[in-house]
Motif scaffolding. Structure first.
Motif, PDB file in Angstrom:
ATOM      1  N   UNK A  81       0.191  -6.939  -9.214  1.00 56.04           N
ATOM      2  CA  UNK A  81       0.117  -6.026 -10.354  1.00 56.04           C
ATOM      3  C   UNK A  81       0.588  -4.632  -9.967  1.00 56.04           C
ATOM      4  N   UNK A  82       1.089  -3.888 -10.949  1.00 48.89           N
ATOM      5  CA  UNK A  82       1.372  -2.469 -10.758  1.00 48.89           C
ATOM      6  C   UNK A  82       0.052  -1.780 -10.457  1.00 48.89           C
ATOM      7  N   UNK A  83       0.075  -0.690  -9.688  1.00 44.40           N
ATOM      8  CA  UNK A  83      -1.162  -0.123  -9.143  1.00 44.40           C
ATOM      9  C   UNK A  83      -2.193   0.201 -10.220  1.00 44.40           C
ATOM     10  N   UNK A  84      -1.724   0.765 -11.340  1.00 44.36           N
ATOM     11  CA  UNK A  84      -2.673   1.185 -12.372  1.00 44.36           C
ATOM     12  C   UNK A  84      -3.364  -0.028 -12.999  1.00 44.36           C
ATOM     13  N   UNK A  85      -2.590  -1.080 -13.243  1.00 45.06           N
ATOM     14  CA  UNK A  85      -3.170  -2.317 -13.786  1.00 45.06           C
ATOM     15  C   UNK A  85      -4.162  -2.927 -12.803  1.00 45.06           C
ATOM     16  N   UNK A  86      -3.778  -2.939 -11.520  1.00 47.09           N
ATOM     17  CA  UNK A  86      -4.635  -3.527 -10.486  1.00 47.09           C
ATOM     18  C   UNK A  86      -5.953  -2.769 -10.365  1.00 47.09           C
ATOM     19  N   UNK A  87      -5.892  -1.447 -10.336  1.00 46.42           N
ATOM     20  CA  UNK A  87      -7.109  -0.645 -10.198  1.00 46.42           C
ATOM     21  C   UNK A  87      -7.949  -0.730 -11.469  1.00 46.42           C
ATOM     22  N   UNK A  88      -7.316  -0.832 -12.613  1.00 46.92           N
ATOM     23  CA  UNK A  88      -8.054  -0.961 -13.874  1.00 46.92           C
ATOM     24  C   UNK A  88      -8.853  -2.264 -13.894  1.00 46.92           C
ATOM     25  N   UNK A 126      -7.455   0.865  -0.988  1.00 46.43           N
ATOM     26  CA  UNK A 126      -6.628   1.881  -0.332  1.00 46.43           C
ATOM     27  C   UNK A 126      -5.169   1.429  -0.299  1.00 46.43           C
ATOM     28  N   UNK A 127      -4.954   0.167   0.039  1.00 47.96           N
ATOM     29  CA  UNK A 127      -3.596  -0.369   0.091  1.00 47.96           C
ATOM     30  C   UNK A 127      -2.918  -0.353  -1.269  1.00 47.96           C
ATOM     31  N   UNK A 128      -3.698  -0.572  -2.321  1.00 49.15           N
ATOM     32  CA  UNK A 128      -3.135  -0.555  -3.675  1.00 49.15           C
ATOM     33  C   UNK A 128      -2.626   0.836  -4.029  1.00 49.15           C
ATOM     34  N   UNK A 129      -3.398   1.849  -3.697  1.00 52.11           N
ATOM     35  CA  UNK A 129      -2.931   3.215  -3.953  1.00 52.11           C
ATOM     36  C   UNK A 129      -1.723   3.566  -3.080  1.00 52.11           C
ATOM     37  N   UNK A 134       1.025   6.689  -3.623  1.00 49.94           N
ATOM     38  CA  UNK A 134       0.125   7.800  -3.300  1.00 49.94           C
ATOM     39  C   UNK A 134       0.210   8.120  -1.807  1.00 49.94           C
ATOM     40  N   UNK A 135       0.220   9.399  -1.489  1.00 47.74           N
ATOM     41  CA  UNK A 135       0.134   9.789  -0.084  1.00 47.74           C
ATOM     42  C   UNK A 135      -1.257   9.444   0.439  1.00 47.74           C
ATOM     43  N   UNK A 143      -9.281   7.392  -4.733  1.00 44.71           N
ATOM     44  CA  UNK A 143     -10.375   6.459  -4.454  1.00 44.71           C
ATOM     45  C   UNK A 143     -11.709   7.095  -4.824  1.00 44.71           C
ATOM     46  N   UNK A 144     -11.891   8.350  -4.423  1.00 40.56           N
ATOM     47  CA  UNK A 144     -13.137   9.053  -4.710  1.00 40.56           C
ATOM     48  C   UNK A 144     -13.318   9.252  -6.209  1.00 40.56           C
TER      49      UNK A 144
END
Length: 224
Positions: A81-88, A126-129, A134-135, A143-144
C-alpha cells in the motif's frame, strides 16, 4: 465409577508463559489492571500464585508481555500500500485493539524490554514512513503524532459516560437542558446542531481526525 476416578486424577493443563499472559489479558479486559493481581491470576489458572513466577519474572514482565500480546493483534502496515493508506489501515486496527483492551491505553509500550510483536510492529511502521519518503527525523515526528492521536482518542473514548448513539443523544439532551445559551452559546450550538443529530456517534470522529493528521504529515514530508 472408573471414569469418575479417571477425571479426578486427570492432570492439569501444563502452564507456560503464553497461557499466563493470555489469562492476564482476560482478567484485565474484564476488570482493568487494578483487578490484575498475582493471586487472582493464580486462582484463574488454578495454580498457586508463586508458580506464575516460573514463567514471568515479575509484574512488570507480565504487563510487558500483555502489551506485546495487544501489539500482536494490530495489523501490520502493508508494503503493498501507499504509505498513507498503510498507516490509515494500521491506525484503525490499532484503535480496534485498544477498544478490545481498554487497559492498554495506560500501558503503552514503555517497557525496557519490549516483546517481539512490539518490536516487529514498530519496525514496520518506521519502515512504512521511511519508504514513503520521510526523512529519519520526520519519521520520528510522524510516528509520535499518529500514535499520540490514537492513544489520546482511545483514552477520551474510554472516559465517556456513553457508548451508543442512543446513550449519546440522551446525555446530550440532559446537558443541553442545563446549558444557558446566553452563557455557553457555542457549546449549546454544538450540542443542539451536531451531537443531537440522529445517528451521531463520537467514535465517527476518529477517522476525520486521523485523516487530518495524515494530511498534515504529508504536508510536513513535502516541506524542506
Amino acid at each position: 465409577m472408573a471414569s469418575a476416578r479417571k477425571a479426578a486424577v486427570e492432570p492439569r493443563i501444563r502452564l507456560n508463559r503464553e497461557r499466563v499472559i493470555a489469562a492476564a489479558v482476560l482478567l484485565a479486559d474484564a476488570g482493568g489492571l487494578e483487578a490484575l493481581t498475582m493471586r487472582r491470576l493464580g486462582e484463574h489458572l488454578n495454580v498457586e500464585a508463586m508458580s506464575i513466577y516460573n514463567h514471568v519474572a515479575n509484574k512488570e514482565d507480565l504487563i510487558t508481555g500483555m502489551a506485546d500480546e495487544v501489539f500482536g493483534e494490530i495489523g501490520l502496515p502493508s508494503h503493498g500500500d501507499e504509505w498513507k493508506t498503510a498507516i490509515r489501515k494500521r491506525s484503525i486496527s490499532f484503535r480496534d485493539a485498544l477498544a478490545r483492551h481498554p487497559w492498554a491505553t495506560t500501558v503503552r509500550d514503555s517497557g525496557t524490554n519490549p516483546g517481539p510483536a512490539t518490536l516487529r510492529h514498530h519496525d514496520r511502521v518506521i519502515g512504512t514512513f521511511r519508504n514513503g519518503g520521510f526523512s529519519v527525523e520526520k519519521t520520528a515526528h510522524a510516528f509520535s503524532a499518529v500514535d499520540s492521536y490514537i492513544y489520546g482518542f482511545a483514552m477520551q473514548e474510554k472516559s465517556l459516560p456513553f457508548s451508543t448513539p442512543e446513550e449519546t443523544a440522551a446525555m446530550a439532551a440532559i446537558m443541553l437542558a442545563q446549558l444557558p445559551p446566553n452563557e455557553y452559546p457555542y457549546l449549546a450550538e454544538l450540542t443542539a446542531d451536531h451531537v443531537l443529530k440522529p445517528g451521531y456517534s463520537y467514535g465517527d470522529e476518529f477517522l476525520i481526525g486521523l485523516d487530518l493528521v495524515l494530511d498534515g504529515l504529508e504536508s510536513m514530508r513535502d516541506t524542506d
